[in-house]
Motif scaffolding. Structure first.
Motif, PDB file in Angstrom:
ATOM      1  N   VAL A   9       3.415   0.553  20.807  1.00 39.21           N
ATOM      2  CA  VAL A   9       3.147   1.401  21.997  1.00 39.21           C
ATOM      3  C   VAL A   9       1.950   2.054  21.690  1.00 39.21           C
ATOM      4  CG1 VAL A   9       3.961   3.802  23.140  1.00 39.21           C
ATOM      5  CG2 VAL A   9       5.704   2.062  22.285  1.00 39.21           C
ATOM      6  N   GLY A  10       0.893   1.647  22.488  1.00 37.35           N
ATOM      7  CA  GLY A  10      -0.655   2.276  22.148  1.00 37.35           C
ATOM      8  C   GLY A  10      -0.898   1.826  20.567  1.00 37.35           C
ATOM      9  N   GLU A  11      -1.304   2.747  19.829  1.00 39.05           N
ATOM     10  CA  GLU A  11      -1.772   2.357  18.390  1.00 39.05           C
ATOM     11  C   GLU A  11      -0.784   2.137  17.384  1.00 39.05           C
ATOM     12  OE1 GLU A  11      -4.814   4.815  17.668  1.00 39.05           O
ATOM     13  OE2 GLU A  11      -6.331   4.079  18.826  1.00 39.05           O
ATOM     14  N   ASN A  12       0.454   2.572  17.920  1.00 40.31           N
ATOM     15  CA  ASN A  12       1.704   2.570  16.972  1.00 40.31           C
ATOM     16  C   ASN A  12       3.012   1.661  17.001  1.00 40.31           C
ATOM     17  OD1 ASN A  12       0.511   5.124  15.989  1.00 40.31           O
ATOM     18  ND2 ASN A  12       1.454   6.499  17.480  1.00 40.31           N
ATOM     19  N   VAL A  13       3.425   1.329  16.028  1.00 42.97           N
ATOM     20  CA  VAL A  13       4.752   0.704  16.060  1.00 42.97           C
ATOM     21  C   VAL A  13       5.814   1.639  16.123  1.00 42.97           C
ATOM     22  CG1 VAL A  13       6.056  -0.934  14.934  1.00 42.97           C
ATOM     23  CG2 VAL A  13       3.621  -1.284  15.088  1.00 42.97           C
ATOM     24  N   VAL A  14       6.870   1.539  17.127  1.00 45.14           N
ATOM     25  CA  VAL A  14       7.895   2.495  17.457  1.00 45.14           C
ATOM     26  C   VAL A  14       9.007   1.758  17.086  1.00 45.14           C
ATOM     27  CG1 VAL A  14       8.900   4.132  18.865  1.00 45.14           C
ATOM     28  CG2 VAL A  14       6.433   3.865  18.763  1.00 45.14           C
ATOM     29  N   LEU A  15       9.969   2.680  16.128  1.00 43.29           N
ATOM     30  CA  LEU A  15      11.498   1.950  16.052  1.00 43.29           C
ATOM     31  C   LEU A  15      12.299   2.916  15.558  1.00 43.29           C
ATOM     32  CD1 LEU A  15      11.965  -0.450  12.829  1.00 43.29           C
ATOM     33  CD2 LEU A  15      10.205   1.414  13.160  1.00 43.29           C
TER      34      LEU A  15
ATOM     35  N   ASN B  47      16.191   4.227  13.618  1.00 45.62           N
ATOM     36  CA  ASN B  47      16.421   4.248  12.371  1.00 45.62           C
ATOM     37  C   ASN B  47      17.884   4.761  12.255  1.00 45.62           C
ATOM     38  OD1 ASN B  47      16.964   5.350   9.420  1.00 45.62           O
ATOM     39  ND2 ASN B  47      15.426   3.602   9.345  1.00 45.62           N
ATOM     40  N   LEU B  48      19.014   4.300  11.259  1.00 50.00           N
ATOM     41  CA  LEU B  48      20.224   4.764  11.214  1.00 50.00           C
ATOM     42  C   LEU B  48      20.151   6.323  10.737  1.00 50.00           C
ATOM     43  CD1 LEU B  48      22.167   1.577   9.953  1.00 50.00           C
ATOM     44  CD2 LEU B  48      21.888   2.498  12.095  1.00 50.00           C
ATOM     45  N   ASP B  49      19.128   6.782  10.402  1.00 55.23           N
ATOM     46  CA  ASP B  49      19.267   8.098  10.182  1.00 55.23           C
ATOM     47  C   ASP B  49      19.103   9.198  11.256  1.00 55.23           C
ATOM     48  OD1 ASP B  49      16.287   8.141  10.740  1.00 55.23           O
ATOM     49  OD2 ASP B  49      15.527   8.605   8.861  1.00 55.23           O
ATOM     50  N   GLY B  50      19.078   8.526  12.542  1.00 55.71           N
ATOM     51  CA  GLY B  50      19.236   9.432  13.514  1.00 55.71           C
ATOM     52  C   GLY B  50      17.885   9.850  14.247  1.00 55.71           C
ATOM     53  N   TYR B  51      16.526   9.197  13.434  1.00 55.58           N
ATOM     54  CA  TYR B  51      15.168   9.530  13.966  1.00 55.58           C
ATOM     55  C   TYR B  51      14.587   8.364  14.504  1.00 55.58           C
ATOM     56  CZ  TYR B  51      15.203  13.929  11.115  1.00 55.58           C
ATOM     57  OH  TYR B  51      15.228  15.136  10.890  1.00 55.58           O
ATOM     58  N   VAL B  52      13.812   8.663  15.333  1.00 61.71           N
ATOM     59  CA  VAL B  52      12.864   7.360  16.055  1.00 61.71           C
ATOM     60  C   VAL B  52      11.444   7.511  15.151  1.00 61.71           C
ATOM     61  CG1 VAL B  52      11.548   6.408  17.717  1.00 61.71           C
ATOM     62  CG2 VAL B  52      13.895   7.141  18.190  1.00 61.71           C
ATOM     63  N   TYR B  53      10.940   6.685  14.754  1.00 56.23           N
ATOM     64  CA  TYR B  53       9.728   6.570  13.918  1.00 56.23           C
ATOM     65  C   TYR B  53       8.600   5.981  14.664  1.00 56.23           C
ATOM     66  CZ  TYR B  53      12.432   8.334   9.912  1.00 56.23           C
ATOM     67  OH  TYR B  53      13.129   9.306   9.170  1.00 56.23           O
ATOM     68  N   ALA B  54       7.369   6.582  14.321  1.00 57.63           N
ATOM     69  CA  ALA B  54       6.018   5.690  14.634  1.00 57.63           C
ATOM     70  C   ALA B  54       5.261   5.854  13.701  1.00 57.63           C
ATOM     71  CB  ALA B  54       5.553   6.532  15.984  1.00 57.63           C
ATOM     72  N   VAL B  55       4.676   4.614  13.668  1.00 57.19           N
ATOM     73  CA  VAL B  55       3.572   4.341  12.328  1.00 57.19           C
ATOM     74  C   VAL B  55       2.442   3.813  12.958  1.00 57.19           C
ATOM     75  CG1 VAL B  55       5.345   4.297  10.466  1.00 57.19           C
ATOM     76  CG2 VAL B  55       4.543   2.289  11.454  1.00 57.19           C
ATOM     77  N   ASN B  56       1.311   3.878  12.524  1.00 56.88           N
ATOM     78  CA  ASN B  56      -0.101   3.138  13.125  1.00 56.88           C
ATOM     79  C   ASN B  56       0.225   1.718  12.825  1.00 56.88           C
ATOM     80  OD1 ASN B  56      -3.041   2.073  12.602  1.00 56.88           O
ATOM     81  ND2 ASN B  56      -3.074   3.903  13.768  1.00 56.88           N
ATOM     82  N   ALA B  57      -0.263   0.933  13.791  1.00 60.79           N
ATOM     83  CA  ALA B  57      -0.016  -0.252  13.511  1.00 60.79           C
ATOM     84  C   ALA B  57      -1.067  -1.164  12.697  1.00 60.79           C
ATOM     85  CB  ALA B  57      -0.120  -1.193  15.175  1.00 60.79           C
ATOM     86  N   GLN B  58      -2.260  -0.590  12.563  1.00 58.44           N
ATOM     87  CA  GLN B  58      -3.358  -0.918  11.901  1.00 58.44           C
ATOM     88  C   GLN B  58      -3.362  -0.669  10.501  1.00 58.44           C
ATOM     89  OE1 GLN B  58      -5.687  -3.269  12.913  1.00 58.44           O
ATOM     90  NE2 GLN B  58      -4.438  -3.249  14.705  1.00 58.44           N
ATOM     91  N   THR B  59      -2.649   0.848  10.118  1.00 57.45           N
ATOM     92  CA  THR B  59      -2.971   1.215   8.894  1.00 57.45           C
ATOM     93  C   THR B  59      -1.808   1.503   8.022  1.00 57.45           C
ATOM     94  OG1 THR B  59      -2.779   3.505   9.511  1.00 57.45           O
ATOM     95  CG2 THR B  59      -4.965   2.424   9.508  1.00 57.45           C
ATOM     96  N   GLY B  60      -0.370   1.473   8.966  1.00 62.73           N
ATOM     97  CA  GLY B  60       0.636   1.879   8.377  1.00 62.73           C
ATOM     98  C   GLY B  60       0.934   3.200   8.245  1.00 62.73           C
ATOM     99  N   ALA B  61      -0.066   4.166   8.529  1.00 60.86           N
ATOM    100  CA  ALA B  61       0.045   5.304   8.319  1.00 60.86           C
ATOM    101  C   ALA B  61       1.170   6.256   9.141  1.00 60.86           C
ATOM    102  CB  ALA B  61      -1.313   6.432   8.638  1.00 60.86           C
ATOM    103  N   PHE B  62       1.992   7.218   8.793  1.00 64.47           N
ATOM    104  CA  PHE B  62       3.078   7.896   9.628  1.00 64.47           C
ATOM    105  C   PHE B  62       2.203   8.649  10.957  1.00 64.47           C
ATOM    106  CE2 PHE B  62       5.050  11.938  10.564  1.00 64.47           C
ATOM    107  CZ  PHE B  62       6.277  11.402  10.855  1.00 64.47           C
ATOM    108  N   ALA B  63       2.760   8.437  11.942  1.00 68.67           N
ATOM    109  CA  ALA B  63       2.365   9.065  13.070  1.00 68.67           C
ATOM    110  C   ALA B  63       3.156  10.294  13.433  1.00 68.67           C
ATOM    111  CB  ALA B  63       2.147   8.167  14.296  1.00 68.67           C
ATOM    112  N   TRP B  64       4.610   9.873  13.853  1.00 64.49           N
ATOM    113  CA  TRP B  64       5.380  10.900  14.292  1.00 64.49           C
ATOM    114  C   TRP B  64       6.808  10.436  14.019  1.00 64.49           C
ATOM    115  CZ3 TRP B  64       8.563   9.202  18.089  1.00 64.49           C
ATOM    116  CH2 TRP B  64       7.896   8.141  18.996  1.00 64.49           C
ATOM    117  N   ARG B  65       7.732  11.288  14.171  1.00 62.22           N
ATOM    118  CA  ARG B  65       9.078  11.043  14.299  1.00 62.22           C
ATOM    119  C   ARG B  65       9.925  12.027  15.166  1.00 62.22           C
ATOM    120  NH1 ARG B  65      12.674  12.834   8.841  1.00 62.22           N
ATOM    121  NH2 ARG B  65      12.201  14.787   8.917  1.00 62.22           N
TER     122      ARG B  65
END
Length: 199
Positions: free
Chosen positions: A27-33, A35-53
């Motif tokens: 989604v844009g610059e981020n990979v979004v998915l 998790n079984l912990d009840g959150y949706v995570y986004a990390v930067n696709a190029q760097t792997g840096a945390f973006a949001w949850r």
């Protein structure tokens, strides 16, 4: 001399002890998915840096997100094990709407060209919602609807899980049954795969 100010506190994000059935989506610059912990995570696709949850209503009870996120024109749509279908902003900061079902929503949504949403639930119902989250219709099964629907002409095709074991083709304008086929076992398609679609 005055002491320098302390460094800013940065929240350390550590996913819970669950893992992900959800497939990653760009989604844009981020990979979004989800998790079984009840959150949706986004990390930067190029760097792997945390973006949001994004925290679902079920996160505190460890009710996860097994549905794969689907991107619409202005939102991210997914089902969760807290019984809700969510549409959230693409930056994960706000809920645009949520729709309450009767049980977990493990399936991944399918969208048509008008923005309508088709998604099944463990509550033995297959739903169609409009782009604002309002229910258009529901179709009753004899088992959970775990897999992703496919759009073929004016129909949506989907399967019934354990206890149902059928493949259904339903008129997507009104939810009326067009035809069904009984199989020898539960029908649960891979959650993240893009369905065949003809518009």
């Amino acid at each position: 001399a005055p002491e320098p100010p302390p460094p800013p506190v940065v929240e350390k994000i550590v996913p819970g002890d669950g893992f992900s059935y959800s497939s990653p989506v760009l989604v844009g610059e981020n990979v979004v998915l989800g998790n079984l912990d009840g959150y949706v995570y986004a990390v930067n696709a190029q760097t792997g840096a945390f973006a949001w949850r994004f925290k679902t209503d079920g996160a505190d009870a460890k009710k996860g997100v097994t549905s794969t996120v689907v991107e619409t024109a202005d939102a991210l749509v997914f089902g969760a094990n807290d019984s809700n279908v969510y549409a959230i902003s693409k930056d994960g900061k706000s809920v645009k709407w949520k729709f309450k079902t009767g049980d977990e929503v493990n399936a991944t949504a399918t969208l048509d060209s008008d923005g309508n949403i088709y998604i099944g639930g463990v509550d033995q119902l297959f739903y169609s919602l409009d782009a604002t989250g309002k229910e258009r219709w529901r179709f009753q099964l004899k088992g959970p609807a775990m897999g992703r629907g496919a759009l073929v002409d004016n129909l949506v095709v989907f399967g019934g899980g354990a206890g149902d074991n059928s493949i259904y083709a339903v008129d997507r304008s009104n939810g009326k049954l067009f035809c069904s086929t009984l199989t020898n076992g539960k029908v649960e398609t891979r959650k993240g795969r893009e369905p065949v679609k003809q518009e």
